[in-house]
Design an enzyme around this catalytic site. Structure first.
Site, PDB file in Angstrom:
ATOM      1  CG  PHE A 117      -2.379  -0.124   0.900  1.00  0.00           C
ATOM      2  CD1 PHE A 117      -3.220   0.974   0.934  1.00  0.00           C
ATOM      3  CD2 PHE A 117      -2.905  -1.341   0.533  1.00  0.00           C
ATOM      4  CE1 PHE A 117      -4.561   0.853   0.629  1.00  0.00           C
ATOM      5  CE2 PHE A 117      -4.238  -1.491   0.233  1.00  0.00           C
ATOM      6  CZ  PHE A 117      -5.078  -0.376   0.269  1.00  0.00           C
ATOM      7  CD  GLN A 237      -5.825  10.395   2.735  1.00  0.00           C
ATOM      8  OE1 GLN A 237      -6.537   9.403   2.744  1.00  0.00           O
ATOM      9  NE2 GLN A 237      -4.616  10.416   3.287  1.00  0.00           N
ATOM     10  CG  HIS A 239      -8.407   7.637  -2.049  1.00  0.00           C
ATOM     11  ND1 HIS A 239      -8.077   7.143  -3.301  1.00  0.00           N
ATOM     12  CD2 HIS A 239      -8.108   6.646  -1.167  1.00  0.00           C
ATOM     13  CE1 HIS A 239      -7.599   5.922  -3.168  1.00  0.00           C
ATOM     14  NE2 HIS A 239      -7.599   5.596  -1.885  1.00  0.00           N
ATOM     15  CG  LEU A 249     -11.851   4.858  -2.293  1.00  0.00           C
ATOM     16  CD1 LEU A 249     -11.208   6.184  -2.605  1.00  0.00           C
ATOM     17  CD2 LEU A 249     -11.717   4.547  -0.809  1.00  0.00           C
ATOM     18  CD  GLU A 252      -2.879   3.912  -1.140  1.00  0.00           C
ATOM     19  OE1 GLU A 252      -1.822   3.652  -0.558  1.00  0.00           O
ATOM     20  OE2 GLU A 252      -3.614   4.875  -0.844  1.00  0.00           O
ATOM     21  NE  ARG A 283      -5.092   6.302   0.599  1.00  0.00           N
ATOM     22  CZ  ARG A 283      -5.974   5.691   1.369  1.00  0.00           C
ATOM     23  NH1 ARG A 283      -6.683   6.389   2.242  1.00  0.00           N
ATOM     24  NH2 ARG A 283      -6.159   4.383   1.275  1.00  0.00           N
ATOM     25  CG  HIS A 363     -10.793   8.779   1.415  1.00  0.00           C
ATOM     26  ND1 HIS A 363     -11.824   7.874   1.275  1.00  0.00           N
ATOM     27  CD2 HIS A 363      -9.771   8.085   2.018  1.00  0.00           C
ATOM     28  CE1 HIS A 363     -11.455   6.695   1.749  1.00  0.00           C
ATOM     29  NE2 HIS A 363     -10.224   6.797   2.222  1.00  0.00           N
ATOM     30  NE  ARG A 404      -6.997   7.419   6.642  1.00  0.00           N
ATOM     31  CZ  ARG A 404      -7.169   6.533   5.673  1.00  0.00           C
ATOM     32  NH1 ARG A 404      -6.354   5.475   5.585  1.00  0.00           N
ATOM     33  NH2 ARG A 404      -8.113   6.681   4.769  1.00  0.00           N
TER      34      ARG A 404
END
Length: 601
Positions: A117, A237, A239, A249, A252, A283, A363, A404
């Site tokens: 990730f 954030q 995304h 979404l 990831e 991100r 996100h 994050r």
């Protein structure tokens, strides 16, 4: 008259953090969970890709590497004592979930399988590492189901589809919450020794978002309206891979399995922005890179999106598969079944045959209700508020800092939800019930009656909500300037005035969603204003907060958390008056181990 319930501990929210807290608190306390939704409909169930823990099942890893990645990913605004707890406790939390029966994917020899990730590396940034424990791309869903089953087994009390409107405070101490039963419209008071808020985020302040329609931040706004602070709201954030225009979404996890981002020239453009980790950069970096590609005229057909390419021939051409291995269609469809299905259903595209249009989508809130590492909520002067706790996305420990990392959200939920639950048990052993103030539901009832009483109102909540989301997305989005944010604040002030004249069509009590959506709008307006003000104040670029008028990170002046409260000190259940303004405090960042450095990937 409101109906009064009494429990040792009341938890608001039935997502991962709330259920984990309820499960652990139920070992020694009488616990109630008050949830706006049926628990298994909570937004944790939408989390797809995985939950981070340095198990070393696939590659050599350690919790120290995970801690480092969390601090670096958060652009060094992460409190390093919190990051250490997250990384260390993640391992035990995963084992605990496994023992509860959570169906993780398995390696051939029976261990929990892991995938890559963004931003997760081995040996302090040397190379990408497989750290994300997973159940295909349904990880949040199975966590939610598993925890809910365990809570039922442990006889946790659930009040499903109860809408929290207010926090009950008495002499600076928390005494419970006020909620509306959606099915009947009746008012309920939950009197408790301790309250833990675990209500998730508030992404509906933005137009294009991965957040469900329920994520309007009502409990967060309730805390703010009661004179308590919020922290680091400027860090929200985006995304990078939401479906174009829809915001749905695409995890990831897809890039972890080798999917690549492509511009109009057919280039894998992340090679230019993050040459070592490419598409698996943090991100915030990937989102900004997409915007820069679009600005440079390299969006697809000159439009405001790029492609994410799932096709094995593209992945293999760029050698983007995990460890560079050859990827097949069967493998992609096996490990990403829900994502593939989302694209086919909602975009009408077969991702095995053509690339998928994507754009950044709002996100995750890195900011929220300030807490210490034991989930105890802090007041404006950073003192503990007796009896009040928070965990999960609505809270700001701060374990995520300015950005994050993917898969750190689910581990945040279970690690700090568990800590919060254990803390509730210890607190309730010795604490007494704080007396309820006179008529604790009075302000909520008065506000709801005011809304019902608006006559001849030409404004509608849906119209104001759309205008709010448009101005926040355009002016307080991925890139920001003082001029744009000032315009947003002026617009929010106008919307707050218009909010007073919004009428509703349904004057009933049973499932009056018209009334509750109006109330939600007031909460969104308060949070949006505090977010824009916080972003205006921070004159630097860091993590998800990117100011084009202050493009550099400024550690000398801004290595601190932003704490915002109502200036008038007022404590009401009603929307915050714009003219009252705000007051500020700064919370120091814990720089325990890793010295801030330029964030290069």
């Amino acid at each position: 008259m409101a109906k009064i319930h009494q429990f040792d501990a009341v938890i608001v929210g039935a997502g991962g953090a709330g259920l984990m807290a309820a499960l652990h608190a139920s070992s020694g306390a009488n616990v109630a969970v008050v949830s706006k939704l049926y628990p298994t409909r909570s937004h944790t169930g939408a989390a797809q890709g995985g939950i981070a823990a340095a198990l070393s099942n696939m590659e050599e890893d350690s919790w120290e590497y995970h801690m480092y990645d969390t601090v670096k990913g958060g652009d060094y605004l992460t409190d390093q004592d919190s990051a250490e707890i997250l990384a260390q406790d993640a391992i035990d939390a995963i084992v605990e979930l496994e023992h509860m029966g959570l169906p993780f994917d398995r390696t051939p020899d029976g261990r929990i399988e892991q995938r890559r990730f963004g931003g997760h590396t081995a040996n302090y940034g040397e190379s990408l590492v497989m750290r994300s424990c997973k159940a295909a791309d349904r990880t949040g869903h199975v966590i939610l189901q598993t925890l809910y089953q365990q809570c039922i087994k442990n006889k946790v009390n659930f009040f499903d589809e109860f809408f929290m409107c207010d926090l009950i405070m008495n002499d600076g101490k928390c005494a419970g919450v006020v909620a509306i039963e959606i099915a009947t419209g009746e008012t309920h008071i939950f009197h408790a020794k301790a309250v833990l808020i675990a209500s998730g985020g508030y992404g509906k302040i933005f137009k294009v978002t991965s957040n469900a329609v329920s994520l309007t931040g009502d409990p967060v706004a309730a805390v703010y309206r009661r004179g308590l602070p919020l922290q680091d709201l400027e860090f929200f954030q985006f995304h990078p891979t939401g479906m174009y225009k829809l915001g749905i979404l695409l995890s990831e996890a897809a890039r972890g399995e080798g999917c690549v981002l492509i511009n109009d020239n057919g280039e894998r453009f992340m090679e230019n922005y993050a040459p070592s980790v490419k598409d698996l950069a943090p991100r915030d970096m990937v989102s900004r890179s997409i915007y820069l590609e679009v600005r440079a005229g390299r969006g697809i057909n000159g439009k405001d999106y790029v492609y994410m390419d799932f096709r094995p021939e593209t992945i293999n051409r760029f050698k983007a598969g995990p460890k560079g291995r050859t990827v097949t269609q069967e493998h992609i469809e096996h490990v990403l079944p829900e994502i593939i299905d989302f694209v086919r259903v909602y975009a009408g595209i077969d991702p095995m045959k053509e690339p998928v249009p994507i754009q950044p989508t709002a996100h995750y809130a890195m900011g929220g209700i300030p807490t210490n590492n034991d989930t105890e909520v802090l007041d404006h002067d950073l003192n503990v508020v007796p009896g009040l706790y928070a965990a999960g996305e609505c809270a700001c420990v701060s374990v995520h800092g300015a950005n994050r990392l993917g898969t750190n959200s689910l581990v945040d939920l279970v690690v700090f939800g568990r800590r919060g639950g254990k803390q509730l048990v210890e607190f309730c052993k010795t604490a007494d019930f704080v007396p309820l103030p006179e008529n604790p539901e009075g302000e909520v009832v008065a506000e709801l009656n005011r809304i019902r009483a608006v006559e001849g109102g030409t404004e509608r909540a849906a119209t104001l909500k759309m205008e709010l989301q448009e101005i926040m997305s355009a002016n307080v989005g991925v890139f920001r300037t003082e001029e744009l944010m000032q315009e947003a604040l002026e617009k929010v002030a106008d919307l707050k005035e218009r909010y007073k004249t919004v009428g509703i069509d349904d004057d009933g009590k049973i499932f009056n969603t018209d009334l509750l959506e109006h109330y939600e709008l007031g909460c969104l307006l308060d949070i949006a204003e505090a977010t824009a003000r916080s972003a205006m104040r921070r004159q630097e670029s860091r993590g998800a907060h990117s100011r084009e008028d202050f493009p550099e990170r400024n550690d000398d002046d801004w290595m601190r958390h932003t704490v915002i409260s109502r200036a008038d000190g007022a404590s009401t259940a009603t929307p915050t008056p714009t003219e009252s303004g705000v007051k500020w405090n700064d919370r120091p960042v814990n720089l325990k181990r890793f010295v801030p450095k330029p964030r290069v990937y």
